[in-house]
Design a protein around this motif. Structure first.
Motif, PDB file in Angstrom:
ATOM      1  N   GLU A   1       0.900  -1.189  -0.071  1.00  0.00           N
ATOM      2  CA  GLU A   1       0.070  -0.010  -0.040  1.00  0.00           C
ATOM      3  C   GLU A   1       0.927   1.173  -0.117  1.00  0.00           C
ATOM      4  O   GLU A   1       0.492   2.354  -0.767  1.00  0.00           O
ATOM      5  CB  GLU A   1      -0.845   0.066   1.401  1.00  0.00           C
ATOM      6  N   GLU A   2       1.906   1.191   0.691  1.00  0.00           N
ATOM      7  CA  GLU A   2       2.853   2.343   0.879  1.00  0.00           C
ATOM      8  C   GLU A   2       3.349   2.595  -0.573  1.00  0.00           C
ATOM      9  O   GLU A   2       3.520   3.947  -0.890  1.00  0.00           O
ATOM     10  CB  GLU A   2       4.116   2.302   1.765  1.00  0.00           C
ATOM     11  N   PHE A   3       4.059   1.746  -1.338  1.00  0.00           N
ATOM     12  CA  PHE A   3       4.522   1.862  -2.573  1.00  0.00           C
ATOM     13  C   PHE A   3       3.271   2.550  -3.673  1.00  0.00           C
ATOM     14  O   PHE A   3       3.679   3.337  -4.258  1.00  0.00           O
ATOM     15  CB  PHE A   3       5.050   0.898  -3.029  1.00  0.00           C
ATOM     16  N   ALA A   4       2.440   2.031  -3.507  1.00  0.00           N
ATOM     17  CA  ALA A   4       1.098   2.306  -4.449  1.00  0.00           C
ATOM     18  C   ALA A   4       0.849   3.599  -4.111  1.00  0.00           C
ATOM     19  O   ALA A   4       0.437   4.452  -4.959  1.00  0.00           O
ATOM     20  CB  ALA A   4      -0.046   1.533  -4.082  1.00  0.00           C
TER      21      ALA A   4
ATOM     22  N   LYS B   1       3.001   6.087  -2.991  1.00  0.00           N
ATOM     23  CA  LYS B   1       4.045   6.779  -3.405  1.00  0.00           C
ATOM     24  C   LYS B   1       3.788   7.099  -5.173  1.00  0.00           C
ATOM     25  O   LYS B   1       4.193   8.178  -5.645  1.00  0.00           O
ATOM     26  CB  LYS B   1       5.601   6.228  -3.168  1.00  0.00           C
ATOM     27  N   LEU B   2       3.384   6.020  -5.752  1.00  0.00           N
ATOM     28  CA  LEU B   2       2.955   6.053  -6.911  1.00  0.00           C
ATOM     29  C   LEU B   2       1.777   6.794  -7.596  1.00  0.00           C
ATOM     30  O   LEU B   2       1.609   7.341  -8.536  1.00  0.00           O
ATOM     31  CB  LEU B   2       2.999   4.666  -7.729  1.00  0.00           C
ATOM     32  N   GLY B   3       0.954   6.970  -6.493  1.00  0.00           N
ATOM     33  CA  GLY B   3      -0.297   7.562  -6.644  1.00  0.00           C
ATOM     34  C   GLY B   3      -1.328   6.486  -7.780  1.00  0.00           C
ATOM     35  O   GLY B   3      -2.037   7.241  -8.344  1.00  0.00           O
ATOM     36  N   MET B   4      -1.048   5.184  -7.524  1.00  0.00           N
ATOM     37  CA  MET B   4      -1.932   4.480  -8.227  1.00  0.00           C
ATOM     38  C   MET B   4      -2.716   3.474  -7.491  1.00  0.00           C
ATOM     39  O   MET B   4      -2.278   3.342  -6.212  1.00  0.00           O
ATOM     40  CB  MET B   4      -0.828   3.510  -9.114  1.00  0.00           C
ATOM     41  N   THR B   5      -3.528   2.807  -8.151  1.00  0.00           N
ATOM     42  CA  THR B   5      -4.244   1.576  -7.214  1.00  0.00           C
ATOM     43  C   THR B   5      -3.217   0.561  -7.351  1.00  0.00           C
ATOM     44  O   THR B   5      -2.155   0.302  -7.816  1.00  0.00           O
ATOM     45  CB  THR B   5      -5.545   1.177  -8.182  1.00  0.00           C
ATOM     46  N   LYS B   6      -3.622  -0.603  -6.417  1.00  0.00           N
ATOM     47  CA  LYS B   6      -2.684  -1.507  -6.466  1.00  0.00           C
ATOM     48  C   LYS B   6      -2.705  -2.524  -7.635  1.00  0.00           C
ATOM     49  O   LYS B   6      -1.546  -3.025  -8.133  1.00  0.00           O
ATOM     50  CB  LYS B   6      -3.188  -2.780  -5.344  1.00  0.00           C
ATOM     51  N   GLU B   7      -3.825  -2.424  -8.630  1.00  0.00           N
ATOM     52  CA  GLU B   7      -3.706  -3.313  -9.907  1.00  0.00           C
ATOM     53  C   GLU B   7      -2.839  -2.326 -10.596  1.00  0.00           C
ATOM     54  O   GLU B   7      -1.710  -3.202 -11.290  1.00  0.00           O
ATOM     55  CB  GLU B   7      -5.033  -3.121 -10.467  1.00  0.00           C
ATOM     56  N   GLU B   8      -2.821  -1.136 -10.724  1.00  0.00           N
ATOM     57  CA  GLU B   8      -1.785  -0.369 -11.609  1.00  0.00           C
ATOM     58  C   GLU B   8      -0.519  -0.467 -11.258  1.00  0.00           C
ATOM     59  O   GLU B   8       0.363  -0.444 -11.959  1.00  0.00           O
ATOM     60  CB  GLU B   8      -2.487   1.233 -11.581  1.00  0.00           C
ATOM     61  N   THR B   9      -0.235  -0.453  -9.903  1.00  0.00           N
ATOM     62  CA  THR B   9       0.966  -0.640  -9.189  1.00  0.00           C
ATOM     63  C   THR B   9       1.659  -2.017  -9.568  1.00  0.00           C
ATOM     64  O   THR B   9       3.027  -1.926 -10.111  1.00  0.00           O
ATOM     65  CB  THR B   9       1.116  -0.492  -7.732  1.00  0.00           C
ATOM     66  N   TYR B  10       1.025  -3.043  -9.642  1.00  0.00           N
ATOM     67  CA  TYR B  10       1.440  -4.323  -9.891  1.00  0.00           C
ATOM     68  C   TYR B  10       1.800  -4.327 -11.493  1.00  0.00           C
ATOM     69  O   TYR B  10       2.926  -4.781 -11.969  1.00  0.00           O
ATOM     70  CB  TYR B  10       0.234  -5.379  -9.875  1.00  0.00           C
ATOM     71  N   ALA B  11       0.900  -3.703 -12.355  1.00  0.00           N
ATOM     72  CA  ALA B  11       1.423  -3.698 -13.823  1.00  0.00           C
ATOM     73  C   ALA B  11       2.647  -2.650 -14.025  1.00  0.00           C
ATOM     74  O   ALA B  11       3.524  -2.926 -14.860  1.00  0.00           O
ATOM     75  CB  ALA B  11      -0.023  -2.981 -14.587  1.00  0.00           C
ATOM     76  N   TYR B  12       2.653  -1.558 -13.208  1.00  0.00           N
ATOM     77  CA  TYR B  12       4.008  -0.633 -13.440  1.00  0.00           C
ATOM     78  C   TYR B  12       5.245  -1.394 -13.071  1.00  0.00           C
ATOM     79  O   TYR B  12       6.268  -1.218 -13.807  1.00  0.00           O
ATOM     80  CB  TYR B  12       3.774   0.459 -12.192  1.00  0.00           C
ATOM     81  N   VAL B  13       5.321  -2.142 -12.022  1.00  0.00           N
ATOM     82  CA  VAL B  13       6.412  -3.170 -11.740  1.00  0.00           C
ATOM     83  C   VAL B  13       6.841  -4.059 -12.752  1.00  0.00           C
ATOM     84  O   VAL B  13       7.825  -4.208 -13.255  1.00  0.00           O
ATOM     85  CB  VAL B  13       6.116  -4.014 -10.453  1.00  0.00           C
TER      86      VAL B  13
END
Length: 247
Positions: free
Chosen positions: A46-49, A51-63
């Motif tokens: 949640e913390e990294f999401a 920082k990115l200003g994204m949902t967790k789904e978007e964060t996973y795709a970003y990674v």
């Protein structure tokens, strides 16, 4: 060429799917309190999401997008060999997430991708060929051998001898640029989909028995060619490796 690879799957893989690899699940259905009742939990930080200003789904795709960026794999090659991948916060985060999601969808659903049809099979187009009656049984697929300028026998990567009655030609050489675990994805199909007999047990591993669809392996090979080309196209669309100076 970087040796690091990232590959998404919707199945629980053997840890050696990628040699000495590590797996990171998007979701975890283990119980958090020791009970026998599993509860699906999202493993994305949640913390990294935030920082990115994204949902967790978007964060996973970003990674996933960042992990597939050649410049990232090259710059951090030494670290990736001995440590967990560390994900920087880059500019154009939304584009990384968008392309990362496209890569996830492509790699997870590779069996649903259309076979690559710009090849010739026995001199015929894909559509013409599959309407005929053919034996799709394989023993060992291999490249056709040709003589180079020095007269040495070498493999013609544009041609695959599928079996004694089927030859696939006009395979784009660019497709071999998509490498997974040190080997082009196409070569993994040739390596894994062949009849093998275990020396100790004498058990025969026959990939022709994997599916009731007689064209399964044939189409899978052409699908992986298509996946390879589509993956390369998407990777070329990834932004540059530039840190976000605002974070």
């Amino acid at each position: 060429m970087p040796s690091f690879s990232a590959l998404a799957t919707n199945l629980v893989p053997n840890i050696h799917l990628l040699d000495t690899g590590q797996g990171f699940m998007h979701y975890n259905n283990e119980s958090s309190d020791g009970s026998l009742i599993p509860v699906e939990r999202d493993n994305v930080s949640e913390e990294f999401a935030e920082k990115l200003g994204m949902t967790k789904e978007e964060t996973y795709a970003y990674v996933y997008g960042v992990l597939n960026l050649p410049a990232y794999q090259t710059k951090y090659a030494n670290d990736l060999k001995k440590d967990l991948a560390r994900i920087p916060i880059l500019k154009d985060k939304e584009q990384f997430a968008k392309i990362g999601q496209a890569l996830l969808d492509l790699h997870i659903n590779y069996e649903q991708v259309e076979p690559y049809q710009e090849v010739l099979i026995n001199g015929l187009s894909y559509g013409e060929f599959i309407h005929g009656q053919h034996d799709y049984t394989i023993k060992e697929m291999k490249h056709e051998k040709v003589r180079n300028e020095a007269g040495k026998s070498v493999s013609d990567l544009s041609t695959i001898i599928y079996n004694a009655g089927i030859k696939i030609t006009h395979i784009p050489l660019r497709a071999y640029d998509y490498v997974v675990n040190g080997k082009p994805a196409i070569e993994w199909i040739l390596d894994q989909y062949q009849i093998k007999t275990d020396k100790d047990s004498e058990i025969v591993d026959d990939p022709n028995q994997f599916s009731e669809d007689k064209r399964y392996i044939f189409d899978l090979l052409l699908k992986v060619i298509n996946v390879s080309l589509k993956t390369l196209d998407l990777i070329e669309e990834l932004p540059k490796l530039e840190l976000d100076s605002n974070l």
